[in-house]
Design a protein around this motif. Structure first.
Motif, mmCIF file in Angstrom:
data_model
loop_
_atom_site.group_PDB
_atom_site.id
_atom_site.type_symbol
_atom_site.label_atom_id
_atom_site.label_comp_id
_atom_site.label_asym_id
_atom_site.label_seq_id
_atom_site.Cartn_x
_atom_site.Cartn_y
_atom_site.Cartn_z
ATOM 1 N N MET A 255 86.251 -15.647 -54.160
ATOM 2 C CA MET A 255 86.927 -15.812 -53.934
ATOM 3 C C MET A 255 86.885 -17.048 -54.463
ATOM 4 N N ILE A 256 85.229 -17.029 -53.251
ATOM 5 C CA ILE A 256 85.348 -18.292 -53.624
ATOM 6 C C ILE A 256 84.335 -19.064 -54.058
ATOM 7 N N ASP A 257 83.690 -18.121 -55.094
ATOM 8 C CA ASP A 257 82.756 -18.507 -55.793
ATOM 9 C C ASP A 257 84.329 -18.815 -56.652
ATOM 10 N N ALA A 258 84.715 -18.431 -56.931
ATOM 11 C CA ALA A 258 85.768 -18.931 -57.578
ATOM 12 C C ALA A 258 87.137 -20.298 -57.587
ATOM 13 N N LEU A 259 87.166 -20.711 -56.193
ATOM 14 C CA LEU A 259 87.284 -21.998 -55.949
ATOM 15 C C LEU A 259 86.306 -22.996 -55.801
ATOM 16 N N ARG A 260 85.115 -23.118 -55.729
ATOM 17 C CA ARG A 260 84.152 -23.829 -55.882
ATOM 18 C C ARG A 260 84.077 -24.062 -57.294
ATOM 19 N N ASP A 261 84.095 -23.165 -58.311
ATOM 20 C CA ASP A 261 84.230 -23.078 -59.793
ATOM 21 C C ASP A 261 85.427 -23.776 -59.678
ATOM 22 N N PHE A 262 86.720 -23.383 -59.591
ATOM 23 C CA PHE A 262 87.249 -24.345 -59.791
ATOM 24 C C PHE A 262 87.570 -26.050 -59.254
ATOM 25 N N THR A 263 86.558 -26.305 -58.408
ATOM 26 C CA THR A 263 87.201 -27.278 -57.975
ATOM 27 C C THR A 263 85.981 -28.293 -58.768
ATOM 28 N N SER A 264 84.785 -27.535 -58.959
ATOM 29 C CA SER A 264 84.349 -28.261 -59.832
ATOM 30 C C SER A 264 83.958 -28.801 -61.333
ATOM 31 N N SER A 265 85.427 -27.989 -61.243
ATOM 32 C CA SER A 265 85.419 -28.131 -63.037
ATOM 33 C C SER A 265 86.617 -29.129 -62.989
ATOM 34 N N LEU A 266 86.833 -29.507 -61.656
ATOM 35 C CA LEU A 266 88.191 -30.839 -61.774
ATOM 36 C C LEU A 266 86.692 -31.945 -62.334
ATOM 37 N N PRO A 267 88.126 -33.200 -62.852
ATOM 38 C CA PRO A 267 86.889 -34.536 -62.961
ATOM 39 C C PRO A 267 86.340 -35.094 -61.613
ATOM 40 N N ASP A 268 85.215 -35.723 -61.822
ATOM 41 C CA ASP A 268 84.814 -36.235 -60.236
ATOM 42 C C ASP A 268 85.749 -36.566 -59.209
ATOM 43 N N VAL A 269 86.425 -37.616 -59.652
ATOM 44 C CA VAL A 269 87.424 -38.501 -59.176
ATOM 45 C C VAL A 269 88.493 -37.288 -59.053
ATOM 46 N N LEU A 270 88.650 -36.003 -58.903
ATOM 47 C CA LEU A 270 90.451 -35.433 -58.358
ATOM 48 C C LEU A 270 89.589 -34.442 -58.179
ATOM 49 N N GLN A 271 88.103 -33.854 -57.486
ATOM 50 C CA GLN A 271 87.610 -33.175 -57.319
ATOM 51 C C GLN A 271 87.751 -32.140 -55.509
ATOM 52 N N TRP A 272 88.566 -34.208 -54.952
ATOM 53 C CA TRP A 272 89.049 -33.534 -53.698
ATOM 54 C C TRP A 272 90.523 -33.032 -53.639
ATOM 55 N N VAL A 273 91.185 -33.424 -54.510
ATOM 56 C CA VAL A 273 92.649 -32.016 -55.097
ATOM 57 C C VAL A 273 92.152 -30.568 -54.492
ATOM 58 N N GLY A 274 90.887 -30.479 -55.321
ATOM 59 C CA GLY A 274 90.801 -29.237 -55.433
ATOM 60 C C GLY A 274 90.366 -28.403 -53.767
ATOM 61 N N VAL A 275 89.495 -28.841 -53.652
ATOM 62 C CA VAL A 275 90.164 -29.033 -51.890
ATOM 63 C C VAL A 275 90.894 -29.034 -50.983
ATOM 64 N N ILE A 276 92.367 -29.795 -51.329
ATOM 65 C CA ILE A 276 92.955 -29.877 -50.560
ATOM 66 C C ILE A 276 93.774 -28.635 -50.604
ATOM 67 N N LEU A 277 93.847 -28.197 -52.062
ATOM 68 C CA LEU A 277 94.467 -27.372 -52.611
ATOM 69 C C LEU A 277 93.835 -25.119 -52.687
ATOM 70 N N ALA A 278 92.775 -25.811 -52.260
ATOM 71 C CA ALA A 278 91.966 -24.175 -51.614
ATOM 72 C C ALA A 278 92.051 -24.157 -50.010
ATOM 73 N N ALA A 279 91.861 -25.454 -49.169
ATOM 74 C CA ALA A 279 91.763 -25.314 -47.628
ATOM 75 C C ALA A 279 93.536 -24.756 -47.591
ATOM 76 N N ALA A 280 94.309 -25.319 -48.232
ATOM 77 C CA ALA A 280 95.970 -24.631 -48.011
ATOM 78 C C ALA A 280 96.158 -23.213 -48.141
ATOM 79 N N ILE A 281 95.397 -22.602 -48.794
ATOM 80 C CA ILE A 281 95.293 -21.537 -48.851
ATOM 81 C C ILE A 281 95.289 -20.366 -48.088
ATOM 82 N N PRO A 282 95.694 -19.667 -46.791
ATOM 83 C CA PRO A 282 95.371 -19.384 -45.208
ATOM 84 C C PRO A 282 94.355 -18.095 -45.863
#
Length: 157
Positions: free
Chosen positions: A1-28
């Motif tokens: 799951m961590i790899d999938a979330l990292r891949d999702f975050t990496s797939s976002l444009p560089d300017v929006l990768q922090w949004v991927g981290v916010i979304l991932a960290a919101a998951i229990p």
């Protein structure tokens, strides 16, 4: 799951990768600690990765706390309490032993901050005290794991 979330975050444009981290960290169970690691592994600067993970986890925890407080307020209107399940009784025992601060700081080793914070509010703990100690806990865990991930990557290079 961590790899999938990292891949999702990496797939976002560089300017929006922090949004991927916010979304991932919101998951229990991902929380600020794994969110920070995901961000660091995705190549986001550590300070931004850690801050985004903390923001995502805090926002998610606040939703749970305010929801639990609202539900508790409506349910408790003069009604007697229901018998506790064994799991809830165990959580209450720890809450009674360690208090809001102890459960907030140590509880993330067993359960996500969202669950522990909602449980503490449902036990009758002060909503503001739970929020205060949960934010401290989320920041400490996020910074610790973010720094460890950064040091680990630096060491491996």
């Amino acid at each position: 799951m961590i790899d999938a979330l990292r891949d999702f975050t990496s797939s976002l444009p560089d300017v929006l990768q922090w949004v991927g981290v916010i979304l991932a960290a919101a998951i229990p169970f991902v929380e600020s600690y794994f969110g920070a690691v995901i961000g660091v592994l995705a190549g986001i600067p550590p300070v931004i990765a850690i801050a985004a993970a903390i923001v995502g986890n805090v926002l998610s925890m606040l939703i749970f706390v305010f929801s639990a407080h609202g539900v508790r307020s409506k349910v408790r209107n003069g009604k007697p309490a229901k018998p506790e399940t064994p799991r809830r009784a165990k959580l209450r025992e720890r809450f009674d032993r360690y208090g809001v601060a102890g459960v907030s700081l140590l509880g993330q080793t067993l359960l996500p901050s969202q669950i522990t914070s909602a449980a503490m509010v449902s036990f009758g703990a002060s909503r503001n005290a739970v929020i205060f100690w949960q934010v401290i806990s989320i920041v400490l865990w996020g910074v610790a794991f973010g720094v460890l991930a950064t040091l680990g990557i630096t060491f491996l290079r």
